[in-house]
Design an enzyme around this catalytic site. Structure first.
Site, PDB file in Angstrom:
ATOM      1  CG  HIS A 121      -1.948   0.896   1.407  1.00  0.00           C
ATOM      2  ND1 HIS A 121      -1.760   2.196   1.787  1.00  0.00           N
ATOM      3  CD2 HIS A 121      -3.279   0.722   1.225  1.00  0.00           C
ATOM      4  CE1 HIS A 121      -2.955   2.789   1.836  1.00  0.00           C
ATOM      5  NE2 HIS A 121      -3.894   1.925   1.500  1.00  0.00           N
ATOM      6  CG  ASP A 198       0.023  -2.584   6.279  1.00  0.00           C
ATOM      7  OD1 ASP A 198      -0.990  -2.778   6.973  1.00  0.00           O
ATOM      8  OD2 ASP A 198       0.023  -1.882   5.253  1.00  0.00           O
ATOM      9  CD  GLN A 201      -7.507  -5.217   2.988  1.00  0.00           C
ATOM     10  OE1 GLN A 201      -8.703  -5.512   2.906  1.00  0.00           O
ATOM     11  NE2 GLN A 201      -7.107  -3.958   3.014  1.00  0.00           N
ATOM     12  CE  LYS A 224      -8.371  -0.478   5.297  1.00  0.00           C
ATOM     13  NZ  LYS A 224      -7.123  -0.487   4.551  1.00  0.00           N
ATOM     14  CB  CYS A 362      -3.546   3.008  -1.712  1.00  0.00           C
ATOM     15  SG  CYS A 362      -4.747   4.263  -1.359  1.00  0.00           S
TER      16      CYS A 362
HETATM   17  C1  PLP Z   1      -6.152   0.305   4.550  1.00  0.00           C
HETATM   18  C2  PLP Z   1      -4.736  -0.078   4.495  1.00  0.00           C
HETATM   19  C3  PLP Z   1      -3.725   0.786   4.929  1.00  0.00           C
HETATM   20  C4  PLP Z   1      -4.005   2.184   5.410  1.00  0.00           C
HETATM   21  O1  PLP Z   1      -4.783   2.201   6.544  1.00  0.00           O
HETATM   22  P1  PLP Z   1      -5.300   3.615   7.122  1.00  0.00           P
HETATM   23  O2  PLP Z   1      -6.391   3.219   8.055  1.00  0.00           O
HETATM   24  O3  PLP Z   1      -5.780   4.395   5.953  1.00  0.00           O
HETATM   25  O4  PLP Z   1      -4.137   4.244   7.796  1.00  0.00           O
HETATM   26  C5  PLP Z   1      -2.441   0.334   4.884  1.00  0.00           C
HETATM   27  N1  PLP Z   1      -2.134  -0.896   4.442  1.00  0.00           N
HETATM   28  C6  PLP Z   1      -3.068  -1.755   4.023  1.00  0.00           C
HETATM   29  C7  PLP Z   1      -2.664  -3.116   3.555  1.00  0.00           C
HETATM   30  C8  PLP Z   1      -4.406  -1.382   4.019  1.00  0.00           C
HETATM   31  O5  PLP Z   1      -5.329  -2.236   3.603  1.00  0.00           O
END
Ligand code: PLP
Length: 404
Positions: A121, A198, A201, A224, A362
């Protein structure tokens, strides 16, 4: 098994119509919907005990502080962090990553290497580029395969004693690929590099155990996983959080302040300057309770059924191509119709009440890799149904007819 009909009753938004049609919400990869149980916690906070935390002697402040710290304990337990103070509450994944990248600026030297994955992302690319500009460190990229998986042989050949950090997502938001983070972490250990995962997701679909993973940093966003926007977390191993300098200066993150010298507060407050998203943190805890009550094993099993069903039904449409076909994937389907722009498909689906994401998600480097402008992405949650998959498939067929 999940009682999806009953679960849907928890989500007031699922009852609404969009453009005169029942809402079919398939944009869970961008944000999930919020159950009444979490909405109630938010209303209760502002109705009954809204106060600033960690400062007042008065009862409301104490109540708010207790609930906020209770939420931190819930998050600690959920991710199996060793200590509650290893959980830093942030505004979300993006801030968590920036906090770590900012801190590493003081730990890196010119010529040090950072590895990121090709599936990232933008929020997991740009902070590292900024860090490299600041420090003279070099950014290396683990390439991806045509199926949308990371090339582990290439990863191994990138690792060397100059590697200081490895960053990858747990699950790709653009393609749904589940990355082999166990292996990625184990290999990084061999050269003494730190690893940040990260999990934005991943956390809606599975329950990571940060101690079993032996990961240095794990970040996610509440919105999320059935929580509110504007709140998330950074898990960091104590030794790392102690090594990193504070991210922002302000109230709450200090021990003593004078114009000659200020000393910083201990963990986690060192990284929590200013008044945080108190209500959001408490609601994040409630969202974790909600999802655990449903059960992550149940969620995974059900979402896989939806994924398999949707994949096979969509592939029956001639000229439809799915991007991201790795064996290990979660309930995200990125696809295009031959010679039709994803934006046009998304716009027509919206007219039918179907919410999908279109564009580069993104993750522009992935689109560049496939040489496409973007995709249509349908991402499913545990409250979606086979009927909604059918609505999507019918909608895509209709869009194809209208656009070709
Ligand atoms: C949504 C997402 C982000 C960003 O999250 P924010 O809540 O906008 O800070 C980063 N990495 C992944 C894999 C995502 O799905």
């Amino acid at each position: 098994m999940l009682d999806v009909k009953k679960i849907r009753e928890d989500f007031p938004i699922l009852k609404r119509e969009v453009n005169g049609k029942p809402l079919v919400y398939l944009d869970n990869g961008a944000t999930s919907q919020t159950p009444q149980q979490v909405i109630d916690v938010i209303v209760d906070y502002y109705s009954n005990y809204n106060a600033n935390i960690h400062r007042g002697v008065h009862s409301l402040s104490q109540e708010a502080t207790d609930k906020y710290e209770e939420a931190r304990l819930k998050i600690q337990k959920h991710f199996n962090a060793k200590e509650a103070y290893e959980i830093i509450l942030t505004s979300g994944t993006t801030e968590s990553i920036n906090l770590v990248a900012h801190g590493f600026a003081s730990l890196l030297e010119k010529g040090d290497e950072i590895i990121v994955s090709a599936l990232e992302h933008h929020s997991n690319i740009v902070p590292w580029q900024m860090l490299c500009e600041k420090t003279g460190a070099i950014l290396k990229v683990i390439p991806m395969t045509l199926e949308g998986a990371l090339d582990m042989d290439a990863y191994n050949s990138l690792l060397n004693p100059k590697t200081k950090l490895v960053f990858t997502n747990h699950i790709s938001n653009a393609l749904g690929t589940i990355n082999p983070i166990d292996y990625i972490i184990k290999q990084a250990r061999q050269v003494g590099a730190a690893v940040l995962i990260d999990g934005a997701q991943a956390c809606p679909h599975l329950k990571p155990d940060v101690q079993a993973l032996d990961v240095d940093f794990y970040v996610t966003s509440a919105h999320k996983m059935c929580g509110p926007t504007g709140v998330g977390m950074l898990y960091g191993k104590q030794e790392w959080l102690e090594k990193l300098p504070p991210y922002q200066g302000g109230g709450e993150m200090i021990a003593t302040v004078s114009f000659e010298k200020t000393t910083y507060a201990g963990l986690p407050h060192k990284f929590e300057a200013g008044t945080p998203n108190i209500c959001g943190g408490i609601a994040f805890g409630a969202a974790i309770d909600y999802m655990n009550a449903i059960g992550f094993d149940n969620i995974a099993t059900y979402e896989h059924e939806l994924l398999d069903y949707a994949t096979s039904e969509l592939l029956k449409i001639e000229g439809l191509k799915i991007f991201g076909t790795s064996k290990d994937k979660t309930s995200v389907i990125s696809f295009n119709l031959e010679d039709i722009h994803p934006y046009d498909v998304g716009t027509l689906l919206d007219k039918m009440g179907i919410a999908v994401r279109t564009g580069h998600h993104c993750a522009q480097p992935i689109m560049t890799f496939y040489n496409i402008p973007g995709t249509v992405r349908a991402s499913f949650a545990f409250y979606n149904t086979k009927n909604e998959v059918d609505a999507l498939v019918a909608g895509v067929k209709k869009a194809k007819m209208m656009l070709s």
